[in-house]
Motif scaffolding. Structure first.
Motif, PDB file in Angstrom:
ATOM      1  N   ALA A 177      63.018  35.569 -19.349  1.00 32.09           N
ATOM      2  CA  ALA A 177      64.416  35.588 -19.788  1.00 32.09           C
ATOM      3  C   ALA A 177      64.756  34.307 -20.554  1.00 32.09           C
ATOM      4  O   ALA A 177      65.464  34.341 -21.572  1.00 32.09           O
ATOM      5  N   ARG A 178      64.258  33.154 -20.091  1.00 36.60           N
ATOM      6  CA  ARG A 178      64.512  31.896 -20.803  1.00 36.60           C
ATOM      7  C   ARG A 178      63.886  31.900 -22.186  1.00 36.60           C
ATOM      8  O   ARG A 178      64.385  31.254 -23.114  1.00 36.60           O
ATOM      9  N   ALA A 179      62.800  32.635 -22.342  1.00 35.05           N
ATOM     10  CA  ALA A 179      62.122  32.726 -23.644  1.00 35.05           C
ATOM     11  C   ALA A 179      62.785  33.732 -24.571  1.00 35.05           C
ATOM     12  O   ALA A 179      62.320  33.931 -25.696  1.00 35.05           O
ATOM     13  N   GLY A 180      63.848  34.376 -24.109  1.00 42.80           N
ATOM     14  CA  GLY A 180      64.580  35.306 -24.959  1.00 42.80           C
ATOM     15  C   GLY A 180      64.199  36.755 -24.821  1.00 42.80           C
ATOM     16  O   GLY A 180      64.688  37.599 -25.572  1.00 42.80           O
ATOM     17  N   VAL A 181      63.326  37.080 -23.880  1.00 46.68           N
ATOM     18  CA  VAL A 181      62.929  38.472 -23.672  1.00 46.68           C
ATOM     19  C   VAL A 181      64.088  39.246 -23.062  1.00 46.68           C
ATOM     20  O   VAL A 181      64.662  38.827 -22.045  1.00 46.68           O
ATOM     21  N   LYS A 182      64.443  40.362 -23.668  1.00 44.12           N
ATOM     22  CA  LYS A 182      65.561  41.186 -23.198  1.00 44.12           C
ATOM     23  C   LYS A 182      65.110  42.391 -22.385  1.00 44.12           C
ATOM     24  O   LYS A 182      65.870  42.908 -21.561  1.00 44.12           O
ATOM     25  N   ARG A 183      63.883  42.838 -22.634  1.00 50.94           N
ATOM     26  CA  ARG A 183      63.388  44.064 -22.008  1.00 50.94           C
ATOM     27  C   ARG A 183      61.916  43.911 -21.662  1.00 50.94           C
ATOM     28  O   ARG A 183      61.183  43.193 -22.351  1.00 50.94           O
ATOM     29  N   LEU A 184      61.495  44.608 -20.623  1.00 52.37           N
ATOM     30  CA  LEU A 184      60.082  44.709 -20.288  1.00 52.37           C
ATOM     31  C   LEU A 184      59.754  46.204 -20.248  1.00 52.37           C
ATOM     32  O   LEU A 184      60.268  46.942 -19.403  1.00 52.37           O
ATOM     33  N   TYR A 185      58.917  46.657 -21.192  1.00 45.54           N
ATOM     34  CA  TYR A 185      58.551  48.063 -21.292  1.00 45.54           C
ATOM     35  C   TYR A 185      57.325  48.337 -20.436  1.00 45.54           C
ATOM     36  O   TYR A 185      56.357  47.559 -20.464  1.00 45.54           O
ATOM     37  N   GLY A 186      57.316  49.432 -19.678  1.00 49.06           N
ATOM     38  CA  GLY A 186      56.144  49.740 -18.884  1.00 49.06           C
ATOM     39  C   GLY A 186      56.328  50.941 -17.988  1.00 49.06           C
ATOM     40  O   GLY A 186      57.311  51.686 -18.084  1.00 49.06           O
ATOM     41  N   VAL A 187      55.360  51.140 -17.101  1.00 47.61           N
ATOM     42  CA  VAL A 187      55.384  52.187 -16.078  1.00 47.61           C
ATOM     43  C   VAL A 187      55.181  51.497 -14.737  1.00 47.61           C
ATOM     44  O   VAL A 187      54.242  50.716 -14.570  1.00 47.61           O
ATOM     45  N   VAL A 188      56.060  51.769 -13.769  1.00 49.98           N
ATOM     46  CA  VAL A 188      55.989  51.090 -12.475  1.00 49.98           C
ATOM     47  C   VAL A 188      54.748  51.516 -11.706  1.00 49.98           C
ATOM     48  O   VAL A 188      54.133  52.530 -11.991  1.00 49.98           O
ATOM     49  N   GLY A 189      54.380  50.724 -10.707  1.00 53.66           N
ATOM     50  CA  GLY A 189      53.267  51.100  -9.855  1.00 53.66           C
ATOM     51  C   GLY A 189      52.668  49.938  -9.097  1.00 53.66           C
ATOM     52  O   GLY A 189      52.528  48.836  -9.636  1.00 53.66           O
ATOM     53  N   ASP A 190      52.320  50.185  -7.876  1.00 52.98           N
ATOM     54  CA  ASP A 190      51.586  49.322  -6.938  1.00 52.98           C
ATOM     55  C   ASP A 190      51.650  47.837  -7.243  1.00 52.98           C
ATOM     56  O   ASP A 190      52.599  47.149  -6.918  1.00 52.98           O
ATOM     57  N   SER A 191      50.643  47.306  -7.881  1.00 56.53           N
ATOM     58  CA  SER A 191      50.537  45.862  -8.089  1.00 56.53           C
ATOM     59  C   SER A 191      51.659  45.296  -8.958  1.00 56.53           C
ATOM     60  O   SER A 191      51.905  44.090  -8.951  1.00 56.53           O
ATOM     61  N   LEU A 192      52.330  46.159  -9.710  1.00 49.47           N
ATOM     62  CA  LEU A 192      53.411  45.709 -10.581  1.00 49.47           C
ATOM     63  C   LEU A 192      54.769  45.705  -9.886  1.00 49.47           C
ATOM     64  O   LEU A 192      55.737  45.141 -10.393  1.00 49.47           O
ATOM     65  N   ASN A 193      54.839  46.318  -8.723  1.00 51.17           N
ATOM     66  CA  ASN A 193      56.125  46.515  -8.062  1.00 51.17           C
ATOM     67  C   ASN A 193      56.900  45.228  -7.784  1.00 51.17           C
ATOM     68  O   ASN A 193      58.131  45.209  -7.921  1.00 51.17           O
ATOM     69  N   PRO A 194      56.266  44.125  -7.385  1.00 50.28           N
ATOM     70  CA  PRO A 194      57.050  42.895  -7.163  1.00 50.28           C
ATOM     71  C   PRO A 194      57.780  42.414  -8.418  1.00 50.28           C
ATOM     72  O   PRO A 194      58.910  41.918  -8.337  1.00 50.28           O
ATOM     73  N   VAL A 195      57.144  42.564  -9.582  1.00 47.70           N
ATOM     74  CA  VAL A 195      57.774  42.132 -10.829  1.00 47.70           C
ATOM     75  C   VAL A 195      58.931  43.061 -11.185  1.00 47.70           C
ATOM     76  O   VAL A 195      60.011  42.613 -11.602  1.00 47.70           O
ATOM     77  N   VAL A 196      58.712  44.368 -11.039  1.00 41.17           N
ATOM     78  CA  VAL A 196      59.778  45.323 -11.343  1.00 41.17           C
ATOM     79  C   VAL A 196      60.979  45.098 -10.427  1.00 41.17           C
ATOM     80  O   VAL A 196      62.139  45.165 -10.858  1.00 41.17           O
ATOM     81  N   ASP A 197      60.713  44.798  -9.171  1.00 43.98           N
ATOM     82  CA  ASP A 197      61.810  44.533  -8.234  1.00 43.98           C
ATOM     83  C   ASP A 197      62.554  43.262  -8.615  1.00 43.98           C
ATOM     84  O   ASP A 197      63.782  43.185  -8.474  1.00 43.98           O
ATOM     85  N   ALA A 198      61.828  42.274  -9.106  1.00 43.31           N
ATOM     86  CA  ALA A 198      62.476  41.042  -9.553  1.00 43.31           C
ATOM     87  C   ALA A 198      63.379  41.311 -10.755  1.00 43.31           C
ATOM     88  O   ALA A 198      64.463  40.721 -10.877  1.00 43.31           O
ATOM     89  N   ILE A 199      62.946  42.216 -11.631  1.00 48.19           N
ATOM     90  CA  ILE A 199      63.777  42.588 -12.783  1.00 48.19           C
ATOM     91  C   ILE A 199      65.037  43.307 -12.318  1.00 48.19           C
ATOM     92  O   ILE A 199      66.133  43.100 -12.845  1.00 48.19           O
TER      93      ILE A 199
END
Length: 580
Positions: A15-37
């Protein structure tokens, strides 16, 4: 205040770098990041149906905004799906940060379920590719990745095991100011002096422009006027240099038209400006060549150079133009302008002859009508294949429109996912995906992403029930077409079933009203246009050794293709040619 975990810190830095969106498909190992979003209002999770779409969308967003964009995939197959879109973004020099989530750190190297090695898989399509194996590497590793993507223009990949993402972030992690913009690069005085002497000594100079001329339109025009130079362009240079250009002689290469080929081969000095034009067989081998590029690795890798200049096109011309001697002889420029206009006069009939009665519909006619009806600031995303031809020859740039495609990587199925990324940057801006039936059907599932987010993307489907460019390749190689036919459904009916606007066009007289209604529709829309599979294209100048698989062909089903409103521009430019 609760202590941050690594995933939350990761999202904060994006977010500090200016990213507005994160495109992807949720799942297992990615879940902590998606929850943080989910818990961070500064950044949105964009749920697509295929990770390849996520990477293409991020790449398109980065090209439209010029800022960092991001995508993500879960461990193993999830992040592996990113690779094609990341290749495209990297070769398009789009700043993209990709998160490749990983299997549990304790299982790496043991053949665990879904195990891959992202640090090896993404090596060729990234400037930076490293794994966060413990929390202490955050945030330095991510900050380094961001600065590689922005500073060098391309992809950075960060892989991170899901268990590491869930761990507490270090108490006193070092965070520093992020680089979010690239500097300009000015050549040294010695290079400017050498280039100045070469321009002054040459009687006939041609400028050939690529995507590196973005932001340098005024400087290129001023330079061309001072030295009376024709200006040609590569496909990726079209949107930046063709408009308001009284020196325009068209485009060279496989999709070329006009007099660009003659202008680049009949000059004394060819100046390549911001182009990594890949088809060196179209470039001369008997004239002096200068190349100006901000990326030194591009210099000289396509042709033998007499001078290599490392610098931004705009800054280089700002230094060069005041120093060169003005030229008064317009003979070469005027001759090329006349050749250009004559060449366009000779092929424009290919899309004007009885088009209102021709069934199946001429794709040239579809592209021409689309060009006239689309907004002045529309973003076009273009599928690879014959749609590249129609976009190159019919879309009229004006300094506000954008044309994005897989022009360097050459992937199928890029137009729809790139339209998703382009549309998210501005929901009020018209975004048109020029899709082929082969490319659209390959990632058709993400049409549902348009519906899910009510994105007002307009898909204009050139439906010839074939892989047209592949048929052309077979034709000119003397091979019968085989395996190129698609048995297609009614795509408009599929769009309506998905909850979008859909209309099928089978006759030319239906086209304008169908496009008008689709453009007026506030949500996603698809116009399924049944086009002539025999409408193919060959370059204006080809020889047997120009491109592997392309040879001379005199087949009657191969057309030169029209050139849309470019003929009007060429005629207008002829007014500047002195009459005897």
């Amino acid at each position: 205040m609760a202590k941050q975990n690594v995933a939350e810190q990761f999202v904060d830095i994006l977010a500090r770098a200016g990213v507005k969106r994160l495109y992807g498909v949720v799942g297992d190992s990615l879940n902590p990041v998606v929850d943080a979003i989910r818990r961070n209002s500064a950044i949105d999770w964009i749920h697509v149906r295929h990770e390849e779409t996520a990477a293409f969308a991020a790449g398109a967003e980065a090209q439209v905004t010029g800022s960092l964009a991001a995508c993500a995939g879960s461990c193993g197959p999830g992040n592996l799906h990113l690779i094609n879109g990341l290749y495209d973004a990297h070769r398009s020099m789009a700043p993209v940060l990709a998160l490749a989530s990983h299997i549990p750190s304790s299982e790496i190297g043991l053949g665990y379920f879904q195990e891959t090695h992202p640090e090896l898989l993404f090596q060729e399509c990234s400037h930076y590719n490293e794994m966060i194996s413990n929390p202490e590497q955050m945030p330095r590793l991510l900050q380094t990745a961001i600065q590689h993507a922005i500073g060098r223009g391309g992809v950075s990949v960060v892989s991170m095991p899901g268990d590491v993402a869930s761990k507490p972030a270090p108490e006193k992690s070092m965070e520093h100011a992020l680089v979010t913009a690239r500097p300009t690069v000015r050549p040294g005085d010695d290079e400017i002096d050498k280039l100045c002497r070469m321009v002054d000594e040459a009687k006939r100079v041609t400028l050939f422009c690529g995507s590196g001329t973005a932001g340098a339109h005024a400087e290129v025009m001023e330079f061309a006027e001072k030295i009376k130079s024709p200006v040609g362009h590569a496909l990726r240079g079209k949107e930046w240099i063709q408009y308001d250009n009284p020196y325009d002689v068209g485009m060279s290469g496989l999709l070329g038209y006009g007099a660009a080929y003659e202008a680049t081969n009949e000059c004394d000095l060819l100046v390549l400006l911001g182009t990594d034009f890949p088809y060196n067989a179209f470039l001369p081998d008997d004239v002096k060549i200068v190349q100006v590029d901000v990326r030194p690795e591009h210099l000289g890798r396509r042709s033998k150079l007499d001078l290599a200049v490392w610098g931004d096109v705009r800054e280089t011309l700002r230094c060069l133009t005041p120093r060169v001697q003005p030229k008064s002889d317009r003979k070469f420029l005027d001759r090329m302008l006349k050749k250009h206009a004559n060449a366009l006069e000779g092929v424009v009939k290919a899309y004007t002859r009885k088009v209102e009665k021709h069934v199946p519909i001429h794709p040239e006619y579809v592209a021409s009508v689309l060009d006239e009806m689309a907004d002045d600031d529309a973003v076009f995303t273009v599928d690879t294949g014959m749609n590249n031809v129609w976009a190159a020859r019919y879309l009229t740039p004006n300094g506000k429109r954008r044309v994005i495609g897989s022009f360097s990587h050459g992937s199928m199925a890029n137009a729809l996912p790139q339209a998703i990324g382009a549309q998210f940057t501005d929901l009020n801006r018209q975004v048109v995906a020029m899709s082929g039936d082969g490319g659209f059907s390959m990632l058709m599932g993400d049409f549902l992403t348009l519906v899910q987010y009510d994105l007002p993307v307009k898909v204009v489907l050139f439906n010839n029930s074939s892989l047209g460019m592949v048929e052309l390749e077979m034709l000119v190689a003397g091979l019968p077409s085989y395996g190129t036919t698609n048995k297609n459904p009614d795509f408009a009916a599929i769009a309506r079933a998905a909850g979008a606007y859909g209309v099928r066009v089978e006759k030319p007289k239906q086209l304008q009203s169908a496009l008008k209604d689709a453009f007026k529709h506030k949500g996603p829309a698809l116009v399924d246009v049944v086009t002539d599979p025999n409408a193919l294209s060959i370059p204006p100048k080809i020889s047997a050794d120009m491109v592997t698989g392309f040879a001379l062909s005199a087949s009657k089903i191969v057309l030169d293709g029209g050139v849309g409103r470019m003929l009007q521009m060429a005629r207008s430019n002829l007014r500047n040619v002195p009459r005897p």
